[in-house]
Design a protein around this motif. Structure first.
Motif, mmCIF file in Angstrom:
data_model
loop_
_atom_site.group_PDB
_atom_site.id
_atom_site.type_symbol
_atom_site.label_atom_id
_atom_site.label_comp_id
_atom_site.label_asym_id
_atom_site.label_seq_id
_atom_site.Cartn_x
_atom_site.Cartn_y
_atom_site.Cartn_z
ATOM 1 N N LYS A 69 13.927 60.086 17.388
ATOM 2 C CA LYS A 69 13.909 58.910 16.496
ATOM 3 C C LYS A 69 12.738 57.980 16.786
ATOM 4 C CE LYS A 69 17.929 57.610 18.020
ATOM 5 N NZ LYS A 69 18.263 58.796 18.784
ATOM 6 N N SER A 70 12.558 57.658 18.054
ATOM 7 C CA SER A 70 11.537 56.668 18.404
ATOM 8 C C SER A 70 10.137 57.229 18.166
ATOM 9 C CB SER A 70 11.700 56.232 19.865
ATOM 10 O OG SER A 70 12.966 55.634 20.020
ATOM 11 N N ASP A 114 17.087 49.723 18.449
ATOM 12 C CA ASP A 114 17.946 50.468 19.380
ATOM 13 C C ASP A 114 18.097 49.628 20.640
ATOM 14 O OD1 ASP A 114 19.305 52.117 21.050
ATOM 15 O OD2 ASP A 114 18.088 53.902 20.662
ATOM 16 N N LYS A 164 19.305 51.773 23.951
ATOM 17 C CA LYS A 164 18.346 52.497 24.779
ATOM 18 C C LYS A 164 16.937 52.245 24.225
ATOM 19 C CE LYS A 164 17.558 57.093 26.506
ATOM 20 N NZ LYS A 164 17.201 58.318 25.821
ATOM 21 N N THR A 190 13.122 52.019 23.771
ATOM 22 C CA THR A 190 11.969 52.697 24.394
ATOM 23 C C THR A 190 10.656 52.387 23.672
ATOM 24 O OG1 THR A 190 12.247 54.671 23.010
ATOM 25 C CG2 THR A 190 13.348 54.695 25.141
ATOM 26 N N ASP A 244 13.844 51.455 14.118
ATOM 27 C CA ASP A 244 14.259 52.526 15.029
ATOM 28 C C ASP A 244 15.666 52.161 15.513
ATOM 29 O OD1 ASP A 244 14.404 54.507 16.964
ATOM 30 O OD2 ASP A 244 12.932 53.589 18.306
#
Ligand code: ADP
Ligand code: MG
Length: 234
Positions: free
Chosen positions: A58-59, A82, A85, A87, A160
């Motif tokens: 996804k990211s 997100d 998590k 990132t 995201d």
């Protein structure tokens, strides 16, 4: 006796910047075109990127897709929504001190939370400190107002988000966005999970724009592999 070796395809996190001529970068541009022109009735301004499970890409895909929009002349903002998590700040080598969580909570000003021009034409809001209640934050009136404000400034907002089957966050955002993309890891994600995730996204008001197949194995997956995740040829 021997475990079959699984080799991940060779993707750079900012592929479209670092290897603009690669096949993968070309596929991001195709994805951009598909997102922009799939829907003739709805203007695709706010797009969420999600998956059924963690680590499907996804990211990586939201960052490259956001940059591909800027390359076509769209003023774009990428938001790391997100908060479970986060990132995205690592992808852009930024700090994550001020971001979405403390922005929506009213602890920081928008001007202080936006990282300007992390790439040409691309602004970025990181997730911020991990809050105890991400779903509540995302579902708040302040979040709706933030998106409304950003819509007046940006052509496209890419969000995201966490995996759709794990938590409610991406469904909440799916009811604020115009479109959603479901990233599927072509090697490991079970078909049933994809079907469940698709069903969850279809319940949202955002139009499910399609599935992005990531990290496919050329040998195993025949013709589909080239949609996204092919090893660089150029
Ligand atoms: N097609 C791919 N080939 C190789 N590595 C990938 C690919 N897509 C993602 N990755 C890597 O897998 C990890 C998880 O990807 P990420 O985009 O952070 O997933 P998610 O946001 O869904 O958790 C990252 O280290 C990323 O660089
Ligand atoms: Mg991620």
């Amino acid at each position: 006796m021997f475990k079959k070796k699984t080799r991940r395809n060779n993707i750079n996190q900012l592929e479209i910047v670092n290897r603009p001529k690669s096949v993968i970068s070309e596929q991001f541009r195709t994805l951009r075109t598909n997102v922009l022109f799939t829907s003739s009735d709805v203007h695709m301004k706010k797009i969420i990127v999600t998956s059924s499970e963690p680590s499907e890409g996804k990211s990586t895909i939201s960052a490259n897709l956001a940059i591909s929009f800027t390359q076509a002349g769209y003023k774009t903002i990428l938001i790391d929504a997100d908060m479970r998590k986060p990132t995205q700040h690592k992808v852009f080598e930024m700090m994550n001190v001020k971001g979405l969580s403390n922005l929506v909570a009213g602890q920081v000003q928008l001007v202080d939370a936006i990282n300007k021009e992390v790439q040409p034409g691309l602004d970025f809001i990181s997730a911020g400190p991990i809050p105890p209640n991400p779903a509540e934050i995302l579902g708040s009136t302040a979040m709706t107002k933030l998106l409304e404000e950003l819509e007046t400034v940006y052509d496209i907002i890419v969000l995201d988000t966490p995996p759709v089957l794990a938590v409610a966050d991406s469904q909440i955002l799916g009811n604020m966005a115009d479109g959603s993309l479901l990233v599927v890891n072509g090697r490991k994600t079970h078909r049933d999970k994809v079907i469940d995730a698709k069903a969850q996204l279809e319940k949202c008001t955002a139009k499910l724009l399609g599935v992005v197949l990531n990290d496919l194995n050329k040998k195993d997956d025949g013709e589909y592999y080239y949609y996204y995740g092919e090893k660089e040829k150029n």
